[in-house]
Design an enzyme around this catalytic site. Structure first.
Site, PDB file in Angstrom:
ATOM      1  CG  PHE A 140      30.362  39.014 -36.884  1.00  0.00           C
ATOM      2  CD1 PHE A 140      29.758  40.059 -36.207  1.00  0.00           C
ATOM      3  CD2 PHE A 140      31.736  39.070 -37.098  1.00  0.00           C
ATOM      4  CE1 PHE A 140      30.499  41.138 -35.750  1.00  0.00           C
ATOM      5  CE2 PHE A 140      32.481  40.144 -36.642  1.00  0.00           C
ATOM      6  CZ  PHE A 140      31.860  41.189 -35.975  1.00  0.00           C
ATOM      7  CB  SER A 141      28.631  32.111 -37.207  1.00  0.00           C
ATOM      8  OG  SER A 141      28.923  31.723 -35.879  1.00  0.00           O
TER       9      SER A 141
ATOM     10  CG  ASP B 271      27.773  32.869 -25.669  1.00  0.00           C
ATOM     11  OD1 ASP B 271      28.261  32.155 -26.572  1.00  0.00           O
ATOM     12  OD2 ASP B 271      27.267  33.998 -25.899  1.00  0.00           O
ATOM     13  CD  GLU B 272      32.034  34.849 -26.709  1.00  0.00           C
ATOM     14  OE1 GLU B 272      33.037  34.301 -27.210  1.00  0.00           O
ATOM     15  OE2 GLU B 272      31.347  35.680 -27.315  1.00  0.00           O
TER      16      GLU B 272
ATOM     17  N   PRO C  76      32.491  30.827 -36.471  1.00  0.00           N
ATOM     18  CG  PRO C  76      32.424  31.936 -38.531  1.00  0.00           C
ATOM     19  CD  PRO C  76      31.982  30.674 -37.845  1.00  0.00           C
TER      20      PRO C  76
ATOM     21  CB  CYS D  27      32.861  35.930 -46.880  1.00  0.00           C
ATOM     22  SG  CYS D  27      34.430  36.699 -47.350  1.00  0.00           S
TER      23      CYS D  27
HETATM   24  P1  ADP Z   1      28.156  35.191 -32.619  1.00  0.00           P
HETATM   25  O1  ADP Z   1      27.679  34.914 -31.220  1.00  0.00           O
HETATM   26  O2  ADP Z   1      28.401  33.941 -33.437  1.00  0.00           O
HETATM   27  O3  ADP Z   1      29.331  36.134 -32.671  1.00  0.00           O
HETATM   28  P2  ADP Z   1      25.735  36.770 -32.807  1.00  0.00           P
HETATM   29  O4  ADP Z   1      24.609  35.852 -32.467  1.00  0.00           O
HETATM   30  O5  ADP Z   1      26.215  37.704 -31.721  1.00  0.00           O
HETATM   31  O6  ADP Z   1      26.968  35.923 -33.402  1.00  0.00           O
HETATM   32  O7  ADP Z   1      25.364  37.707 -34.028  1.00  0.00           O
HETATM   33  C1  ADP Z   1      24.833  37.237 -35.234  1.00  0.00           C
HETATM   34  C2  ADP Z   1      24.293  38.454 -35.994  1.00  0.00           C
HETATM   35  O8  ADP Z   1      25.374  39.295 -36.380  1.00  0.00           O
HETATM   36  C3  ADP Z   1      23.599  38.156 -37.278  1.00  0.00           C
HETATM   37  O9  ADP Z   1      22.254  37.778 -37.111  1.00  0.00           O
HETATM   38  C4  ADP Z   1      23.689  39.487 -38.024  1.00  0.00           C
HETATM   39  O10 ADP Z   1      22.641  40.348 -37.620  1.00  0.00           O
HETATM   40  C5  ADP Z   1      24.981  40.092 -37.484  1.00  0.00           C
HETATM   41  N1  ADP Z   1      26.109  40.109 -38.410  1.00  0.00           N
HETATM   42  C6  ADP Z   1      27.035  41.093 -38.489  1.00  0.00           C
HETATM   43  N2  ADP Z   1      28.005  40.794 -39.377  1.00  0.00           N
HETATM   44  C7  ADP Z   1      27.705  39.587 -39.893  1.00  0.00           C
HETATM   45  C8  ADP Z   1      28.334  38.711 -40.861  1.00  0.00           C
HETATM   46  N3  ADP Z   1      29.471  39.030 -41.471  1.00  0.00           N
HETATM   47  N4  ADP Z   1      27.724  37.536 -41.137  1.00  0.00           N
HETATM   48  C9  ADP Z   1      26.574  37.200 -40.526  1.00  0.00           C
HETATM   49  N5  ADP Z   1      25.940  37.966 -39.612  1.00  0.00           N
HETATM   50  C10 ADP Z   1      26.489  39.148 -39.284  1.00  0.00           C
HETATM   51 MG    MG Z   2      28.468  35.352 -29.367  1.00  0.00          MG
END
Ligand code: ADP
Ligand code: MG
Length: 198
Positions: free
Chosen positions: A16-17, A86-87, A14, A143
């Site tokens: 922010f993962s 990415d994306e 999801p 979460c």
């Molecule tokens: P994605 O590409 O999956 O959206 P990113 O690599 O951009 O994720 O960002 C991950 C970072 O977002 C984590 O290391 C943390 O610093 C931050 N973060 C913010 N909100 C959350 C959340 N709810 N759970 C985990 N990480 C979060």
């Molecule tokens: Mg991303």
């Protein structure tokens, strides 16, 4: 130079993962291994400027924005050994054959993307990419409600859970996305009209 055979790796989860963070981590290691790297992202993802990947935690990597999956094949140069995308959920279905063609050429292809949309449904070409991959890492966020492991993305419109049938673009509404666990992921099934009458 060490030979690296063609393969597909998918990083799914999801918002922010840490998908982009994990992608950048693998690319930094590939740089140390002196691989020739090219990174692509869909040009509609304009969140952090068009020429870069950027994670929510601030790390960055140069990337080429492309409008269609087919452009990736045209742009991959002679001698490139690692291609990152990415994306990937935003690309058209052609991305699946592009990724296969690159891996068949001996390239290591690393793909990151949302496996599910805000409704919890499979997102675009991701299910096929996951099946095609030699390696799949499904990662979770945290979460926002309870601190448990979060495999899903919650969409909020004006502070309320988005409904299953809500349009993708709602003019004038404030929109927010949060990581949520299964128990706290809410997708009301009734229509937008019914919601407005509540
Ligand atoms: P994605 O590409 O999956 O959206 P990113 O690599 O951009 O994720 O960002 C991950 C970072 O977002 C984590 O290391 C943390 O610093 C931050 N973060 C913010 N909100 C959350 C959340 N709810 N759970 C985990 N990480 C979060
Ligand atoms: Mg991303």
């Amino acid at each position: 130079m060490k030979h690296i055979s063609g393969r597909v790796e998918v990083i799914a989860g999801p918002m922010f993962s840490g998908k982009t963070e994990e992608l950048i981590r693998r690319l930094r290691r590939a740089e140390i291994a002196r691989q020739k790297i090219q990174v692509f992202k869909p040009s509609l993802d304009k969140r952090y400027g068009t020429e870069k990947l950027a994670s929510h935690a601030g790390s960055e990597f140069e990337a080429t924005p492309v409008d269609e999956a087919g452009e990736i094949l045209d742009q991959v140069e002679e001698g490139t050994t690692v291609v990152a995308i990415d994306e990937a959920q935003f690309f058209d279905d052609e991305i699946t054959s592009v990724v296969q063609a690159l891996a068949d050429r001996g390239i290591r292809v690393i793909v990151a993307g949302l496996d599910t949309d805000f409704r919890g449904e499979p997102f675009g070409p991701m299910p096929v990419l996951i099946v095609q991959a030699e390696q799949v890492d499904k990662i979770h966020a945290i979460c926002i409600v309870c601190g448990d492991s979060a495999p899903r993305t919650q969409r909020l419109i004006d502070g309320k859970p988005a409904h299953f049938n809500d349009p993708i673009v709602i003019v004038g509404a404030s929109e927010l996305y949060e990581a949520r666990c299964r128990d706290h992921h809410e997708v009301p099934r009734d229509t937008t009209e019914e919601r407005d009458n509540h």
